[in-house]
Design an enzyme around this catalytic site. Structure first.
Site, PDB file in Angstrom:
ATOM      1  N   LYS A  13       0.862  -1.028  -0.194  1.00 48.48           N
ATOM      2  CA  LYS A  13      -0.113  -0.003  -0.027  1.00 48.48           C
ATOM      3  C   LYS A  13       0.999   1.270   0.038  1.00 48.48           C
ATOM      4  O   LYS A  13       0.680   1.909  -0.923  1.00 48.48           O
ATOM      5  CB  LYS A  13      -0.859   0.123   1.356  1.00 48.48           C
ATOM      6  CG  LYS A  13      -1.805  -1.057   1.406  1.00 48.48           C
ATOM      7  CD  LYS A  13      -2.886  -0.761   2.456  1.00 48.48           C
ATOM      8  CE  LYS A  13      -2.210  -0.948   3.903  1.00 48.48           C
ATOM      9  NZ  LYS A  13      -1.529  -1.914   4.276  1.00 48.48           N
ATOM     10  N   ARG A  88      -9.131   0.757   9.007  1.00 48.38           N
ATOM     11  CA  ARG A  88      -8.708  -0.798   9.513  1.00 48.38           C
ATOM     12  C   ARG A  88      -9.667  -1.457  10.132  1.00 48.38           C
ATOM     13  O   ARG A  88      -9.385  -2.722  10.689  1.00 48.38           O
ATOM     14  CB  ARG A  88      -7.329  -0.564  10.422  1.00 48.38           C
ATOM     15  CG  ARG A  88      -6.056  -0.860   9.704  1.00 48.38           C
ATOM     16  CD  ARG A  88      -5.070  -0.600  10.491  1.00 48.38           C
ATOM     17  NE  ARG A  88      -4.078  -1.351  10.231  1.00 48.38           N
ATOM     18  CZ  ARG A  88      -2.737  -0.793   9.947  1.00 48.38           C
ATOM     19  NH1 ARG A  88      -2.879   0.486   9.215  1.00 48.38           N
ATOM     20  NH2 ARG A  88      -1.752  -1.455   9.524  1.00 48.38           N
ATOM     21  N   ARG A 127      11.756  -5.868   4.945  1.00 51.76           N
ATOM     22  CA  ARG A 127      11.498  -4.525   4.531  1.00 51.76           C
ATOM     23  C   ARG A 127      12.479  -3.484   5.302  1.00 51.76           C
ATOM     24  O   ARG A 127      12.788  -3.673   6.408  1.00 51.76           O
ATOM     25  CB  ARG A 127      10.114  -4.140   4.890  1.00 51.76           C
ATOM     26  CG  ARG A 127       9.532  -2.687   4.702  1.00 51.76           C
ATOM     27  CD  ARG A 127       8.212  -2.596   4.490  1.00 51.76           C
ATOM     28  NE  ARG A 127       7.517  -2.839   5.668  1.00 51.76           N
ATOM     29  CZ  ARG A 127       6.100  -2.793   6.043  1.00 51.76           C
ATOM     30  NH1 ARG A 127       5.419  -2.568   4.964  1.00 51.76           N
ATOM     31  NH2 ARG A 127       5.855  -2.631   7.117  1.00 51.76           N
ATOM     32  N   ARG A 160      11.806  -1.138  10.495  1.00 49.65           N
ATOM     33  CA  ARG A 160      10.705  -0.892  11.297  1.00 49.65           C
ATOM     34  C   ARG A 160      10.606  -1.703  12.676  1.00 49.65           C
ATOM     35  O   ARG A 160      10.851  -2.999  12.692  1.00 49.65           O
ATOM     36  CB  ARG A 160       9.380  -0.918  10.730  1.00 49.65           C
ATOM     37  CG  ARG A 160       8.726   0.518  10.079  1.00 49.65           C
ATOM     38  CD  ARG A 160       7.425   0.259   9.145  1.00 49.65           C
ATOM     39  NE  ARG A 160       6.513  -0.359   9.808  1.00 49.65           N
ATOM     40  CZ  ARG A 160       5.226  -0.220   9.526  1.00 49.65           C
ATOM     41  NH1 ARG A 160       4.757   0.197   8.387  1.00 49.65           N
ATOM     42  NH2 ARG A 160       4.348  -1.014  10.009  1.00 49.65           N
ATOM     43  N   ARG A 171       0.152  -8.690  13.745  1.00 48.64           N
ATOM     44  CA  ARG A 171      -0.295  -7.713  12.760  1.00 48.64           C
ATOM     45  C   ARG A 171      -1.059  -8.542  11.574  1.00 48.64           C
ATOM     46  O   ARG A 171      -2.141  -8.073  11.205  1.00 48.64           O
ATOM     47  CB  ARG A 171       0.694  -6.842  12.235  1.00 48.64           C
ATOM     48  CG  ARG A 171       1.391  -5.665  13.006  1.00 48.64           C
ATOM     49  CD  ARG A 171       2.775  -5.332  12.522  1.00 48.64           C
ATOM     50  NE  ARG A 171       2.732  -4.646  11.329  1.00 48.64           N
ATOM     51  CZ  ARG A 171       3.728  -4.561  10.632  1.00 48.64           C
ATOM     52  NH1 ARG A 171       4.934  -5.227  10.891  1.00 48.64           N
ATOM     53  NH2 ARG A 171       3.488  -3.758   9.339  1.00 48.64           N
TER      54      ARG A 171
END
Ligand code: AMP
Length: 212
Positions: A13, A88, A127, A160, A171
């Site tokens: 996203k 969300r 990531r 992160r 998550r």
């Protein structure tokens, strides 16, 4: 253009929203980025949000709604925005409808970035963000040149805090339970468009443009 990007953590996203923002000249509105900013600057709210985010849980709906309503009232969002990571929960989706109804500018579409759950773990654990440029990279899928470009210029590849395996699993579970029902929410309103989010960034972006 007022759009929502829907999809699991790691579905791309943020990456796609950034490209679309540059092309269409409308802001990417990422609740995750705004919350991380609040944490980084240690605002009173940021301090409270940190532990929730570190565990991969959701920050309360009213808090996120406050952040979003302030943000989309800014002048740069007058012509539209790309919502990334919001809504969300069903409550957030209903709140967003109300908010947009009040100003008479309904949502155009919700685009679901559809991706196999198995691919997500690798995307998320790999990531990194370049500390100098903010560019999103991935140690598994970015080219060595792209990674070197950051580090050779003195940048660091930052991971992160919530991109560790334990938090990622939570998550994804939180997504399944709270956010996945929004697929039907938007489908039932005739606002859902689904694109295949697997493959190269450029390929997915081309699909996104076509869908819009
Ligand atoms: P993201 O960068 O979108 O993956 O968001 C990172 C974290 O910020 C999430 O795991 C949540 O803890 C929090 N967060 C971001 N957006 C929302 C939202 N719309 N509602 C609740 N919590 C959120």
């Amino acid at each position: 253009m007022r759009i929502v990007l829907l999809g699991a953590p790691g579905s791309g996203k943020g990456t796609q929203a950034k490209r679309l923002m540059a092309d269409k000249n409308i802001p990417q509105v990422s609740t995750g980025d705004m919350l991380r900013e609040a944490v980084a600057t240690s605002t009173q709210f940021g301090l409270k949000a940190k532990s929730i985010m570190d565990a991969g849980n959701l920050v309360p709906d009213d808090v996120v709604l406050g952040i979003i309503s302030e943000r989309i009232a800014q002048p740069d969002a007058r012509e539209g925005f790309i919502l990334d990571g919001f809504p969300r929960t069903k409550q957030q989706a209903l709140d967003l409808d109300d908010l947009l109804d009040q100003v008479g500018t309904p949502l155009d579409t919700a685009v679901l970035l559809d991706i196999d759950f198995k691919v997500l773990m690798q995307r998320l654990t790999g990531r990194r963000t370049c500390s100098l440029t903010g560019k999103l990279l991935n140690v598994y899928s970015s080219s060595q040149e792209e990674l070197d470009e950051c580090t050779n210029a003195g940048g660091e590849l930052i991971q992160r805090e919530d991109d560790n395996e334990e938090t990622i699993a939570n998550r994804l579970e939180v997504y399944r339970k709270n956010t996945e029902p929004l697929i039907d929410f938007y489908r039932n309103r005739g606002k859902l468009t689904t694109i295949d989010a697997e493959g190269e960034i450029d390929t997915v972006y081309a699909r996104l443009l076509e869908a819009l």
